[in-house]
Design a protein around this motif. Structure first.
Motif, mmCIF file in Angstrom:
data_model
loop_
_atom_site.group_PDB
_atom_site.id
_atom_site.type_symbol
_atom_site.label_atom_id
_atom_site.label_comp_id
_atom_site.label_asym_id
_atom_site.label_seq_id
_atom_site.Cartn_x
_atom_site.Cartn_y
_atom_site.Cartn_z
ATOM 1 N N ALA A 276 0.818 -1.211 0.000
ATOM 2 C CA ALA A 276 0.000 0.000 0.000
ATOM 3 C C ALA A 276 0.851 1.260 0.000
ATOM 4 O O ALA A 276 0.566 2.223 -0.724
ATOM 5 C CB ALA A 276 -0.928 -0.009 1.214
ATOM 6 N N SER A 277 1.917 1.267 0.801
ATOM 7 C CA SER A 277 2.757 2.464 0.876
ATOM 8 C C SER A 277 3.487 2.711 -0.444
ATOM 9 O O SER A 277 3.633 3.869 -0.878
ATOM 10 C CB SER A 277 3.758 2.338 2.032
ATOM 11 O OG SER A 277 4.468 1.118 1.960
ATOM 12 N N GLU A 279 2.319 1.748 -3.427
ATOM 13 C CA GLU A 279 1.298 2.161 -4.386
ATOM 14 C C GLU A 279 0.862 3.612 -4.161
ATOM 15 O O GLU A 279 0.526 4.324 -5.108
ATOM 16 C CB GLU A 279 0.080 1.228 -4.278
ATOM 17 C CG GLU A 279 0.340 -0.193 -4.746
ATOM 18 C CD GLU A 279 0.677 -0.251 -6.233
ATOM 19 O OE1 GLU A 279 0.070 0.502 -7.019
ATOM 20 O OE2 GLU A 279 1.562 -1.036 -6.606
ATOM 21 N N LEU A 280 0.860 4.059 -2.897
ATOM 22 C CA LEU A 280 0.446 5.433 -2.591
ATOM 23 C C LEU A 280 1.523 6.451 -2.941
ATOM 24 O O LEU A 280 1.214 7.601 -3.254
ATOM 25 C CB LEU A 280 0.105 5.551 -1.099
ATOM 26 C CG LEU A 280 -1.216 4.921 -0.648
ATOM 27 C CD1 LEU A 280 -1.286 4.905 0.866
ATOM 28 C CD2 LEU A 280 -2.385 5.705 -1.220
ATOM 29 N N LYS A 281 2.773 6.022 -2.884
ATOM 30 C CA LYS A 281 3.858 6.978 -3.051
ATOM 31 C C LYS A 281 3.847 7.603 -4.449
ATOM 32 O O LYS A 281 4.086 8.814 -4.605
ATOM 33 C CB LYS A 281 5.200 6.293 -2.794
ATOM 34 C CG LYS A 281 6.351 7.273 -2.677
ATOM 35 C CD LYS A 281 7.609 6.606 -2.159
ATOM 36 C CE LYS A 281 8.685 7.641 -1.902
ATOM 37 N NZ LYS A 281 9.926 7.027 -1.386
ATOM 38 N N PRO A 283 1.262 8.178 -6.775
ATOM 39 C CA PRO A 283 0.286 9.264 -7.004
ATOM 40 C C PRO A 283 0.529 10.483 -6.140
ATOM 41 O O PRO A 283 0.278 11.608 -6.586
ATOM 42 C CB PRO A 283 -1.064 8.604 -6.683
ATOM 43 C CG PRO A 283 -0.751 7.398 -5.880
ATOM 44 C CD PRO A 283 0.585 6.933 -6.332
ATOM 45 N N VAL A 284 0.992 10.299 -4.922
ATOM 46 C CA VAL A 284 1.269 11.451 -4.056
ATOM 47 C C VAL A 284 2.410 12.279 -4.639
ATOM 48 O O VAL A 284 2.373 13.523 -4.618
ATOM 49 C CB VAL A 284 1.596 10.985 -2.618
ATOM 50 C CG1 VAL A 284 2.167 12.141 -1.798
ATOM 51 C CG2 VAL A 284 0.357 10.426 -1.951
ATOM 52 N N LEU A 320 0.896 13.471 4.363
ATOM 53 C CA LEU A 320 0.676 12.162 3.753
ATOM 54 C C LEU A 320 1.992 11.526 3.329
ATOM 55 O O LEU A 320 2.205 10.316 3.494
ATOM 56 C CB LEU A 320 -0.262 12.303 2.553
ATOM 57 C CG LEU A 320 -0.736 11.010 1.878
ATOM 58 C CD1 LEU A 320 -1.413 10.088 2.890
ATOM 59 C CD2 LEU A 320 -1.670 11.314 0.727
ATOM 60 N N THR A 321 2.906 12.334 2.818
ATOM 61 C CA THR A 321 4.227 11.828 2.410
ATOM 62 C C THR A 321 4.989 11.279 3.602
ATOM 63 O O THR A 321 5.632 10.220 3.523
ATOM 64 C CB THR A 321 5.036 12.955 1.739
ATOM 65 O OG1 THR A 321 4.331 13.404 0.579
ATOM 66 C CG2 THR A 321 6.415 12.461 1.316
ATOM 67 N N ILE A 324 3.487 7.916 4.604
ATOM 68 C CA ILE A 324 3.900 6.874 3.661
ATOM 69 C C ILE A 324 5.348 6.475 3.894
ATOM 70 O O ILE A 324 5.698 5.283 3.900
ATOM 71 C CB ILE A 324 3.681 7.347 2.204
ATOM 72 C CG1 ILE A 324 2.183 7.480 1.907
ATOM 73 C CG2 ILE A 324 4.327 6.382 1.216
ATOM 74 C CD1 ILE A 324 1.886 8.168 0.587
#
Length: 471
Positions: A276-277, A279-281, A283-284, A320-321, A324
């Motif tokens: 998840a981390s 995958e999130l990195k 787009p962020v 958010l960064t 993550i």
């Protein structure tokens, strides 16, 4: 096998006492089956070269058994050697005197030798293990001297028990082996060893307990069994022990199954966090880039309202960064893939830099460095800076009604020390160990929670541990 039956018949069973190889046993014949129970402790019959072990629950029982063994030997003209702790030697001699034995006389005839177990042990131990040659020289000479008069020799040895209680199981078992080897090369002697049962508490000792029993020709159980007078009581005790053993095995198996389902759930959780981390990195990072582009455009247009919205968006993206990155760090730590550099750096300068950077973004608190000390350390400057940032961020977050955080840098002869002090809700002592766990968060007296995942101190503690420090 020679039988001299003394039977008492009932409707379904007959009790028989019989002799086998010079030992007295209690036997039960039930429905045509001969069931041999524990041997009686008839110490007068122990004149052959036998190595046996007695397990005991209380010192009183051990001393009663020991005084029976030694007293019977001295009464039969045997030479007796006692290698025990001072407390057990004193207790034995008091019992022997109470039984009318003149210890001074038997000592004078060389029939009774009493030695300290710890002191004797030190004469042949080398690097935590009994040395075979030294053991033979020390103990072999003692046994040979005692047997010169033609007497049978009886020995009580407590040295193995001392090694076991010290946690040196390998040395205890090796010493039992050396005793057995000595019996094969010297005049016959009977050897009595004893272990406290509480020294074997726990499943982990099962194999070692079995190995110790295997080193002996005879095993005598503790007093909770041998004190039972009738065969029925002993059979009941055996049945109860079997039931307890089966229940314990079932409980252990159930616990292991639960643990395995949990070591599995934990692995899936870690894999999910890592995935998840990552995958999130992406787009962020893209969103961060687009906000920078929009910021430049709105600045050219002098659009203050849009710039204010972008600033708020940028702040939230930074949070958010950080979250993550924390999750990625946890994943790497658990897989042992978090890299650390080892370079010398100025700790005081790092503290100053972190405080200034954090102070520039907050207005609610004043960060004060009140003590400074020149301290050159070796480690990962960025990771140590991450720890300082976590501590300062926590100090601000958990002191909403205060406006000051104090930072100190000091050192002693071995350590560079950084302390962060706030004036907020504090940490109850009950939480002191828990706060360094994953996803653990402290609440205030009103059970109020604070934002965050509860991983900052976990990461900080791991970083400091990797630097051979403490937090």
């Amino acid at each position: 096998m020679a039988f001299t039956p003394k039977s008492t018949s009932t409707n379904s069973q007959t009790d028989i006492a019989f002799a086998q190889n010079g030992r007295s046993y209690l036997s039960l014949v039930q429905n045509g089956t001969n069931v041999k129970l524990a041997p009686r402790s008839d110490w007068s019959e122990m004149r052959n070269a036998e190595h046996f072990v007695q397990f005991y629950e209380a010192d009183t029982f051990l001393l009663d058994s020991l005084s029976g063994f030694i007293g019977a030997g001295l009464g039969a003209g045997d030479a007796c050697i006692v290698v025990a702790t001072e407390v057990h030697r004193q207790g034995l001699e008091e019992r022997l005197k109470d039984n009318g034995l003149d210890l001074a006389a038997v000592r004078a005839r060389g029939k009774y030798i009493s030695l300290d177990a710890g002191e004797t042990l030190s004469k042949f131990m080398v690097n935590g293990s009994p040395d075979p040659q030294r053991f033979t020289e020390v103990i072999g000479e003692l046994v040979t001297r005692a047997a010169k008069s033609g007497s049978h020799v009886r020995i009580f040895g407590e040295m193995v028990a001392l090694l076991w209680m010290e946690g040196n199981a390998a040395a205890a078992i090796r010493l039992e082996e050396l005793w057995n080897e000595l019996q094969n090369n010297l005049p016959p002697f009977s050897l009595f060893c004893a272990y406290a049962m509480h020294g074997f508490n726990g499943e982990a000792y099962g194999a070692q307990f079995t190995e110790i029993c295997g080193q002996h020709a005879r095993v005598i159980p503790g007093e909770s069994y041998t004190a039972l007078a009738s065969p029925d009581e002993r059979l009941l005790a055996i049945s109860l022990l079997q039931q307890k053993a089966n229940s314990l095995e079932a409980e252990i198996a159930e616990r292991k199954a639960v643990e395995e389902r949990l070591r599995a759930l934990e692995k899936r959780k870690d894999e999910f966090i890592s995935m998840a981390s990552h995958e999130l990195k992406t787009p962020v990072t893209s969103l961060k880039g687009f906000t920078q582009v929009l910021h430049r455009r709105f600045k050219k247009r002098d659009d203050e309202e849009s710039l204010r919205f972008l600033s708020i968006m940028d702040t939230q993206l930074n949070k958010l960064t950080r979250l993550i990155n924390d999750l990625l760090d946890i994943s790497k730590m658990q897989q042992g893939r978090l890299d650390y550099r080892e370079d010398p750096f100025d700790l005081n300068a790092l503290v100053q830099e972190v405080v200034e950077n954090l102070q520039a973004g907050i207005s609610t608190h004043q960060l004060l460095i009140v003590d400074r000390t020149e301290a050159q350390v070796v480690g990962d400057r960025d990771r140590v800076g991450q720890v300082l940032m976590n501590l300062l961020a926590n100090a601000i977050k958990y002191s909403p009604k205060a406006d000051t955080v104090i930072v100190r840098v000091s050192k002693d002869q071995q350590n560079a020390i950084v302390s962060v002090q706030d004036f907020g809700i504090g940490i109850d002592p009950a939480h002191h160990e828990l706060i360094f766990g994953q996803f653990y968060q402290v609440t205030d007296a009103e059970e109020k929670t604070y934002p965050g995942l509860g991983v900052g101190l976990y990461i900080s503690a791991e970083i400091i541990r990797r630097h051979a420090g403490r937090i």
